[in-house]
Design a protein around this motif. Structure first.
Motif, short mmCIF file in Angstrom:
data_model
loop_
_atom_site.label_atom_id
_atom_site.label_comp_id
_atom_site.label_asym_id
_atom_site.label_seq_id
_atom_site.Cartn_x
_atom_site.Cartn_y
_atom_site.Cartn_z
N MET A 1 14.37 31.13 63.02
CA MET A 1 14.62 29.98 62.16
C MET A 1 15.65 28.98 62.68
O MET A 1 16.79 29.51 62.48
CB MET A 1 14.81 30.45 60.65
CG MET A 1 14.75 29.34 59.72
SD MET A 1 14.81 29.85 58.06
CE MET A 1 16.66 29.68 57.61
N PRO A 2 15.28 27.92 63.33
CA PRO A 2 16.39 27.25 64.00
C PRO A 2 17.35 26.42 62.79
O PRO A 2 16.61 25.80 61.81
CB PRO A 2 16.02 26.09 64.67
CG PRO A 2 14.53 25.91 64.18
CD PRO A 2 14.16 27.50 63.56
N THR A 3 18.75 26.34 62.89
CA THR A 3 19.49 25.72 61.93
C THR A 3 20.13 24.37 62.69
O THR A 3 20.38 24.28 63.78
CB THR A 3 20.80 26.61 61.56
OG1 THR A 3 20.42 27.60 60.99
CG2 THR A 3 21.48 25.72 60.48
N ILE A 4 19.61 23.22 62.12
CA ILE A 4 19.87 22.08 62.60
C ILE A 4 21.11 21.20 62.08
O ILE A 4 20.96 20.82 60.75
CB ILE A 4 18.78 21.22 62.68
CG1 ILE A 4 17.50 21.97 63.62
CG2 ILE A 4 18.74 19.81 63.46
CD1 ILE A 4 16.21 21.22 63.27
N PRO A 25 8.83 23.60 61.66
CA PRO A 25 8.42 25.06 61.20
C PRO A 25 9.77 25.89 61.05
O PRO A 25 10.37 25.96 62.12
CB PRO A 25 7.08 25.71 61.77
CG PRO A 25 6.62 24.32 62.48
CD PRO A 25 7.72 23.30 62.94
N GLY A 26 10.18 26.28 59.66
CA GLY A 26 11.29 27.15 59.78
C GLY A 26 12.50 26.62 59.98
O GLY A 26 13.47 27.53 59.99
N SER A 27 12.59 25.49 60.08
CA SER A 27 14.06 24.80 60.32
C SER A 27 14.84 24.78 58.98
O SER A 27 14.38 24.65 57.88
CB SER A 27 13.84 23.52 61.17
OG SER A 27 13.40 22.56 60.02
N ALA A 47 24.97 26.88 63.99
CA ALA A 47 23.89 25.85 64.29
C ALA A 47 23.25 26.11 65.67
O ALA A 47 24.07 26.47 66.44
CB ALA A 47 24.46 24.39 64.10
N ASP A 48 21.97 25.82 65.61
CA ASP A 48 21.25 26.05 66.70
C ASP A 48 21.27 24.56 67.72
O ASP A 48 21.13 24.55 68.91
CB ASP A 48 19.95 26.50 66.68
CG ASP A 48 19.84 27.91 65.90
OD1 ASP A 48 20.34 28.92 66.72
OD2 ASP A 48 19.50 28.05 64.77
N ILE A 49 21.54 23.75 67.01
CA ILE A 49 21.21 22.31 67.73
C ILE A 49 22.25 21.39 66.69
O ILE A 49 22.34 21.31 65.52
CB ILE A 49 19.88 21.78 67.91
CG1 ILE A 49 19.84 20.55 68.82
CG2 ILE A 49 19.11 21.67 66.75
CD1 ILE A 49 18.62 20.34 69.56
#
Lengths: 123, 275
Positions: A1-4, A25-27, A47-49
Motif C-alpha cells: 500500500m503506497p503512501t503518497i 489502488p491501495g494508496s 512516505a513512499d513517494i
C-alpha cells in the motif's frame, strides 16, 4: 500500500493531485502545505513517494528536495516536482539537486498517475 | 495271341498317352487359369488398396478442409476480438480522460463554492486559471455599471490596478460583454498581448445570461501547447461558477460590513460600547 505525500500550497491543486492519487489502488495520501509541513509529516509517517510544488511559502520545493536527499532516513524516497516553471533550466536545477521527475503544470492527471506508478515500481 | 493283343495294348497306350496329354493340357490350362486368377486377385487387391487409400485421402482432405475452415473461423473471431479489444482500449482511454476532466471540474467547482470569503474566492479563481488552465498573465474584471467600465479585481503578472479601466463598449472585451460568448484569438497560444484591451482569450463571467465581468488572458505558460477539451470545460465552468462565487461572496462581504455597521450604530444608540 503506497503512501503518497502531496506538498502543495494551493488548496485547489492539492485537492486535485490528492484526488488523482487516491485512484492508485491501495494508496494512502498525506497532504502538506509547504516544505516544513512536509518534513513534519515525514517524521511521523513514512512516505513512499513525494509530489512537491516548487513555489511555496515557508520552504519551497527545491529546498525540500535537497533536505530530503541529505537525510539518511528519507534520501531514497522518490520525488516528483509539479510546477508552473516549465523552462529547461528549472527542470535541470530540480533534477540536479535530486528530483526523480519533473512535471510542468497544467498537469494531465493520467500522465501524473503513470509517472507516480513508474516511480513506485522502480522502488 | 500276343500279336493279337499287341495292337490293343498299343491302342490303349496311345489312348493313355492321349489321356495323359489331355491331362497335361488340362493341368497346363489349370496352371494358366490359376496364374490368371492370381493375377486377377493381385489386381483386385491392388485396386482395393488404392480405393482404401483414396478413401483415406478423401477423409484426410475433408478433415484438413474442416480444420482450415475452423482455423479461418478462429482467425476471424480473433480479429474481431482484437478489434473489440482495441475499441475497448480506446474507450477506456476516453473514459479515463473524461473521468480526469470530471475530477478537475469537481475540484474546481468544489473549491469555488467552499468559501464565502471574497478574497479567498478570488485566490481560488486565480489558482484555477494558473494551475488548471495554465495562464501566465491575466486579469479578472467586474463591470462597473455606473461608469460602464470594467474594473480589475485580481490579476497575475500584469500591471493592472483599480486605475486601469477597460470600456465595455469597445473591442474584444466589449464584444464578450455584449454577446456573453467566450473569445479565442486566432493567434498562436504563445503570443503575448501587452494591450489590456486585447486579450488572447476572454471569458465572460455570467450569472445565467447576465454578464457581470470577464476573465481576460494575455499570455499562457510556455509549456502549454494548445487548448484541450478540459480547457474549454474549465472556461465554461469559470464563466458560470466563478461568476456566482465572486458575486455571492462580494454580496456576503457587503452584507457582513453593513450588518456590523448597523450593529455598531444600534449599540451606539443604546449607549453600549462597540466591539
Amino acid at each position: 500500500m503506497p503512501t503518497i505525500l502531496v506538498v502543495e500550497d494551493s488548496p485547489t491543486m492539492r485537492q486535485l493531485i490528492s484526488f488523482a492519487m487516491r485512484r492508485i489502488p491501495g494508496s494512502k495520501v498525506i497532504e502538506a502545505t509547504d516544505g516544513v509541513d512536509a518534513l513534519k509529516k515525514l517524521s511521523s509517517e513514512k512516505a513512499d513517494i513525494i509530489l512537491a510544488d516548487i513555489n511555496m511559502p515557508v520552504m519551497d520545493g527545491l529546498k525540500l528536495v535537497s533536505l530530503v536527499r541529505g537525510s539518511s532516513e528519507f534520501r531514497d524516497i522518490p520525488i516528483i516536482i509539479i510546477t508552473t516553471e516549465g523552462a529547461e533550466e528549472d527542470r535541470k536545477k530540480a533534477m540536479d539537486i535530486g528530483a526523480n521527475a519533473y512535471l510542468p503544470k497544467p498537469i494531465q492527471t493520467q500522465e501524473l498517475i503513470k509517472l507516480v506508478t513508474q516511480q513506485l515500481d522502480k522502488g | 495271341m500276343d500279336k493279337d493283343k499287341e495292337p490293343g495294348i498299343l491302342k490303349k497306350a496311345d489312348e493313355f498317352l492321349q489321356i495323359f496329354k489331355k491331362g497335361e493340357e488340362f493341368t497346363r490350362d489349370l496352371l494358366k487359369e490359376n496364374e490368371h486368377l492370381r493375377f486377377r486377385i493381385a489386381e483386385l487387391e491392388e485396386a482395393h488398396a488404392q480405393d482404401s487409400n483414396a478413401a483415406k485421402i478423401r477423409n484426410y482432405e475433408d478433415h484438413i478442409r474442416m480444420l482450415e475452415d475452423e482455423t479461418e473461423s478462429l482467425k476471424k473471431r480473433f480479429r474481431k476480438a482484437e478489434a473489440e479489444n482495441r475499441d475497448f482500449a480506446q474507450k477506456y482511454v476516453l473514459v479515463a480522460e473524461e473521468n480526469n476532466n470530471l475530477a478537475n471540474m469537481y475540484v474546481a467547482s468544489y473549491q469555488l463554492h467552499s468559501t464565502l470569503d471574497y478574497e479567498e474566492v478570488l485566490k481560488i479563481v486565480l489558482e484555477i486559471i494558473i494551475n488548471l488552465i495554465g495562464a501566465r498573465k491575466f486579469s479578472v474584471m467586474l463591470i462597473d455599471k455606473k461608469l460602464e467600465e470594467l474594473e480589475p479585481i485580481a490579476s497575475e503578472d500584469i500591471d493592472m490596478d483599480n486605475t486601469t479601466k477597460i470600456p465595455i463598449d469597445k473591442g474584444v472585451i466589449g464584444e464578450v460583454v455584449r454577446e456573453g460568448e467566450s473569445y479565442f484569438s486566432d493567434e498562436s497560444i504563445h503570443t503575448e498581448s501587452e494591450d489590456p484591451a486585447k486579450p488572447i482569450v476572454c471569458i465572460p463571467l455570467k450569472i445565467k445570461e447576465h454578464v457581470i465581468g470577464v476573465i481576460a488572458i494575455y499570455s499562457f505558460l510556455d509549456q502549454k501547447t494548445g487548448f484541450s477539451d478540459v480547457d474549454y470545460e474549465l472556461f465554461n465552468l469559470l464563466a458560470g461558477h466563478a461568476a456566482t462565487a465572486i458575486f455571492s461572496s462580494r454580496l456576503y462581504n457587503r452584507s457582513e460590513k453593513e450588518f456590523t455597521t448597523i450593529r455598531n450604530f444600534l449599540a451606539l444608540l443604546k449607549g453600549k460600547p462597540t466591539q
